[in-house]
Design a protein around this motif. Structure first.
Motif, PDB file in Angstrom:
ATOM      1  N   LEU A  35     -36.264  46.267  -9.670  1.00 50.18           N
ATOM      2  CA  LEU A  35     -35.189  45.251 -10.141  1.00 50.18           C
ATOM      3  C   LEU A  35     -33.616  45.672  -9.759  1.00 50.18           C
ATOM      4  O   LEU A  35     -32.881  44.500  -9.788  1.00 50.18           O
ATOM      5  CB  LEU A  35     -35.612  45.652 -11.868  1.00 50.18           C
ATOM      6  N   ILE A  36     -33.458  46.744  -9.562  1.00 53.64           N
ATOM      7  CA  ILE A  36     -31.997  47.104  -9.093  1.00 53.64           C
ATOM      8  C   ILE A  36     -31.841  47.535  -7.519  1.00 53.64           C
ATOM      9  O   ILE A  36     -32.738  48.458  -7.233  1.00 53.64           O
ATOM     10  CB  ILE A  36     -31.394  48.465 -10.001  1.00 53.64           C
ATOM     11  N   ASP A  37     -31.038  46.868  -7.049  1.00 48.30           N
ATOM     12  CA  ASP A  37     -30.737  47.528  -5.522  1.00 48.30           C
ATOM     13  C   ASP A  37     -30.087  48.824  -5.443  1.00 48.30           C
ATOM     14  O   ASP A  37     -28.991  48.904  -5.223  1.00 48.30           O
ATOM     15  CB  ASP A  37     -29.878  46.456  -4.801  1.00 48.30           C
ATOM     16  N   HIS A  38     -30.799  49.864  -5.567  1.00 47.27           N
ATOM     17  CA  HIS A  38     -30.160  51.155  -5.534  1.00 47.27           C
ATOM     18  C   HIS A  38     -29.728  51.627  -4.157  1.00 47.27           C
ATOM     19  O   HIS A  38     -28.828  52.224  -4.142  1.00 47.27           O
ATOM     20  CB  HIS A  38     -31.447  52.331  -5.944  1.00 47.27           C
ATOM     21  N   THR A 123     -23.908  49.332  -8.507  1.00 48.12           N
ATOM     22  CA  THR A 123     -25.295  48.719  -8.751  1.00 48.12           C
ATOM     23  C   THR A 123     -25.407  47.283  -9.219  1.00 48.12           C
ATOM     24  O   THR A 123     -24.663  46.686  -9.848  1.00 48.12           O
ATOM     25  CB  THR A 123     -25.963  49.465  -9.939  1.00 48.12           C
ATOM     26  N   ARG A 124     -26.326  46.514  -8.491  1.00 52.54           N
ATOM     27  CA  ARG A 124     -26.580  45.297  -9.037  1.00 52.54           C
ATOM     28  C   ARG A 124     -28.127  44.912  -8.999  1.00 52.54           C
ATOM     29  O   ARG A 124     -29.017  45.634  -8.244  1.00 52.54           O
ATOM     30  CB  ARG A 124     -26.033  44.333  -7.686  1.00 52.54           C
ATOM     31  N   PRO A 125     -28.410  44.005  -9.719  1.00 46.60           N
ATOM     32  CA  PRO A 125     -29.814  43.543  -9.777  1.00 46.60           C
ATOM     33  C   PRO A 125     -30.152  42.821  -8.197  1.00 46.60           C
ATOM     34  O   PRO A 125     -29.293  42.018  -7.761  1.00 46.60           O
ATOM     35  CB  PRO A 125     -30.130  42.720 -10.962  1.00 46.60           C
ATOM     36  N   PHE A 126     -31.373  42.845  -7.945  1.00 47.53           N
ATOM     37  CA  PHE A 126     -31.873  41.841  -6.956  1.00 47.53           C
ATOM     38  C   PHE A 126     -31.862  40.495  -7.411  1.00 47.53           C
ATOM     39  O   PHE A 126     -32.190  40.302  -8.672  1.00 47.53           O
ATOM     40  CB  PHE A 126     -33.412  42.546  -6.486  1.00 47.53           C
ATOM     41  N   ASP A 127     -31.597  39.586  -6.567  1.00 50.93           N
ATOM     42  CA  ASP A 127     -31.547  37.908  -6.843  1.00 50.93           C
ATOM     43  C   ASP A 127     -32.619  37.790  -7.607  1.00 50.93           C
ATOM     44  O   ASP A 127     -32.632  36.622  -8.736  1.00 50.93           O
ATOM     45  CB  ASP A 127     -31.182  37.278  -5.592  1.00 50.93           C
ATOM     46  N   ASP A 128     -33.939  38.129  -7.354  1.00 51.31           N
ATOM     47  CA  ASP A 128     -35.155  37.643  -7.880  1.00 51.31           C
ATOM     48  C   ASP A 128     -35.410  38.302  -9.115  1.00 51.31           C
ATOM     49  O   ASP A 128     -36.553  38.151  -9.670  1.00 51.31           O
ATOM     50  CB  ASP A 128     -36.234  37.922  -6.863  1.00 51.31           C
ATOM     51  N   ALA A 129     -34.940  39.219  -9.727  1.00 53.38           N
ATOM     52  CA  ALA A 129     -35.213  40.251 -10.886  1.00 53.38           C
ATOM     53  C   ALA A 129     -35.159  39.203 -12.163  1.00 53.38           C
ATOM     54  O   ALA A 129     -36.004  38.975 -13.088  1.00 53.38           O
ATOM     55  CB  ALA A 129     -34.324  41.197 -11.017  1.00 53.38           C
ATOM     56  N   ALA A 130     -33.660  38.643 -12.514  1.00 51.83           N
ATOM     57  CA  ALA A 130     -33.554  38.084 -13.800  1.00 51.83           C
ATOM     58  C   ALA A 130     -34.340  36.582 -13.848  1.00 51.83           C
ATOM     59  O   ALA A 130     -35.145  36.395 -14.839  1.00 51.83           O
ATOM     60  CB  ALA A 130     -32.108  37.485 -13.668  1.00 51.83           C
ATOM     61  N   PRO A 131     -34.690  35.870 -12.539  1.00 52.24           N
ATOM     62  CA  PRO A 131     -35.638  34.701 -12.799  1.00 52.24           C
ATOM     63  C   PRO A 131     -36.965  35.196 -13.095  1.00 52.24           C
ATOM     64  O   PRO A 131     -37.695  34.478 -13.859  1.00 52.24           O
ATOM     65  CB  PRO A 131     -35.625  33.912 -11.468  1.00 52.24           C
ATOM     66  N   ARG A 224     -40.793  44.818  -0.280  1.00 53.55           N
ATOM     67  CA  ARG A 224     -39.377  44.094  -0.085  1.00 53.55           C
ATOM     68  C   ARG A 224     -39.137  44.266   1.649  1.00 53.55           C
ATOM     69  O   ARG A 224     -38.503  43.272   2.117  1.00 53.55           O
ATOM     70  CB  ARG A 224     -38.332  44.491  -0.661  1.00 53.55           C
ATOM     71  N   ILE A 225     -39.511  45.144   2.174  1.00 58.36           N
ATOM     72  CA  ILE A 225     -39.234  45.289   3.643  1.00 58.36           C
ATOM     73  C   ILE A 225     -40.190  44.731   4.346  1.00 58.36           C
ATOM     74  O   ILE A 225     -39.976  44.064   5.526  1.00 58.36           O
ATOM     75  CB  ILE A 225     -39.105  47.058   3.895  1.00 58.36           C
ATOM     76  N   VAL A 226     -41.392  44.750   4.277  1.00 58.39           N
ATOM     77  CA  VAL A 226     -42.477  44.135   4.942  1.00 58.39           C
ATOM     78  C   VAL A 226     -42.407  44.564   6.344  1.00 58.39           C
ATOM     79  O   VAL A 226     -42.081  43.717   7.438  1.00 58.39           O
ATOM     80  CB  VAL A 226     -42.522  42.426   4.810  1.00 58.39           C
ATOM     81  N   GLY A 227     -42.378  46.052   6.435  1.00 58.28           N
ATOM     82  CA  GLY A 227     -42.210  46.642   7.899  1.00 58.28           C
ATOM     83  C   GLY A 227     -43.642  46.703   8.509  1.00 58.28           C
ATOM     84  O   GLY A 227     -44.550  45.802   8.548  1.00 58.28           O
ATOM     85  N   PRO A 228     -43.710  47.703   9.336  1.00 56.65           N
ATOM     86  CA  PRO A 228     -44.710  47.670  10.390  1.00 56.65           C
ATOM     87  C   PRO A 228     -45.973  48.119   9.690  1.00 56.65           C
ATOM     88  O   PRO A 228     -46.970  48.276  10.335  1.00 56.65           O
ATOM     89  CB  PRO A 228     -44.344  48.840  11.230  1.00 56.65           C
TER      90      PRO A 228
END
Length: 256
Positions: A35-38, A123-131, A224-228
């Motif tokens: 929820l939060i971009d730590h 600290t900020r919420p991710f843009d998709d958290a509130a919706p 969120r990263i969708v890495g290797p």
């Protein structure tokens, strides 16, 4: 005041509250990384800590965020395992990054306050958290999070997300953090649900996905990263954004 139009393909948050049916299950969320971009806040605040004490820190400005995060993970994991207290893990972090194991507790606490004051402003919420949470209005939502209760609740309050949650359990409350099963069991107990009737959404494979699955909850991995590791087999549905959560809940849960 004129309302700004919503981005194409999305609805205003107020219109999302009736966009999803109610579920019978308790839905728990992790906080940091979910929820939060730590990570962004910690990196920015660590650089401000460096600027404040640059003459006493034995590494470069560019290296310091990595040094800080390494110390954070090392000692915070000790706290989650119940080996040291919340305050002692903070002091251990400070002693590590300043390379001064003899630093007095009072001085450690003072230097940590410099970091945390900056961290809280970043600290900020991710843009998709509130919706996402607005779409789940009317469902039973909870928090299972490592960390200090007051600090974590403060993040949610500043982000405007706190009112969504009826049950909140933090590692400080139970003396152990994720991935220990005790914190999941306590959260389910407080919700009045069996683990099999609970979902947990989080970004950390070990602390959120594997741990909640072992405790009997239904995990959903927010990658969120969708890495290797895209081919990695995990015991969870996998989403890249909280915007994708509703579709997964539709398939995982029975509607009330």
């Amino acid at each position: 005041m004129d309302e700004k139009p919503s981005p194409e393909g999305t609805a205003p948050i107020d219109d999302l509250r009736d966009a999803h049916p109610n579920f019978d299950s308790m839905i728990f969320f992790d906080i940091d990384g979910t929820l939060i971009d730590h990570a962004s806040a910690s990196a920015a605040a660590s650089l401000q800590l460096f600027d404040h004490f640059s003459r006493e820190i034995p590494c470069s400005h560019n290296e310091f965020p990595r040094v800080w995060e390494t110390a954070l993970m090392k000692h915070f994991n000790r706290f989650c395992r119940g080996e040291i207290s919340l305050f002692d893990q903070r002091r251990a972090r400070i002693r590590d990054v300043f390379a001064n194991p003899a630093l007095a507790e009072e001085e450690c606490d003072a230097r940590y306050r410099v970091f945390i004051q900056h961290y809280e402003t970043w600290t900020r919420p991710f843009d998709d958290a509130a919706p996402c949470l607005a779409r789940l209005e009317g469902n039973r939502l909870g928090i299972i999070s490592n960390g200090a209760r007051e600090q974590q609740i403060g993040k949610l309050r500043r982000a405007g997300l706190l009112h969504h949650f009826s049950v909140m359990v933090f590692s400080e409350d139970v003396g152990l953090g994720k991935p220990a099963g005790k914190i999941f069991v306590e959260a389910c107990r407080l919700s009045g649900d069996e683990p099999a009737n609970c979902v947990h959404i989080g970004d950390d494979l070990t602390a959120d996905v594997y741990a909640s699955n072992t405790a009997g909850l239904t995990p959903i991995w927010l990658d969120r990263i969708v890495g290797p590791n895209t081919q990695l087999q995990v015991p969870a549905a996998r989403i890249a954004s909280l915007n994708d959560l509703n579709a997964v809940l539709d398939t995982k849960l029975c509607c009330a």
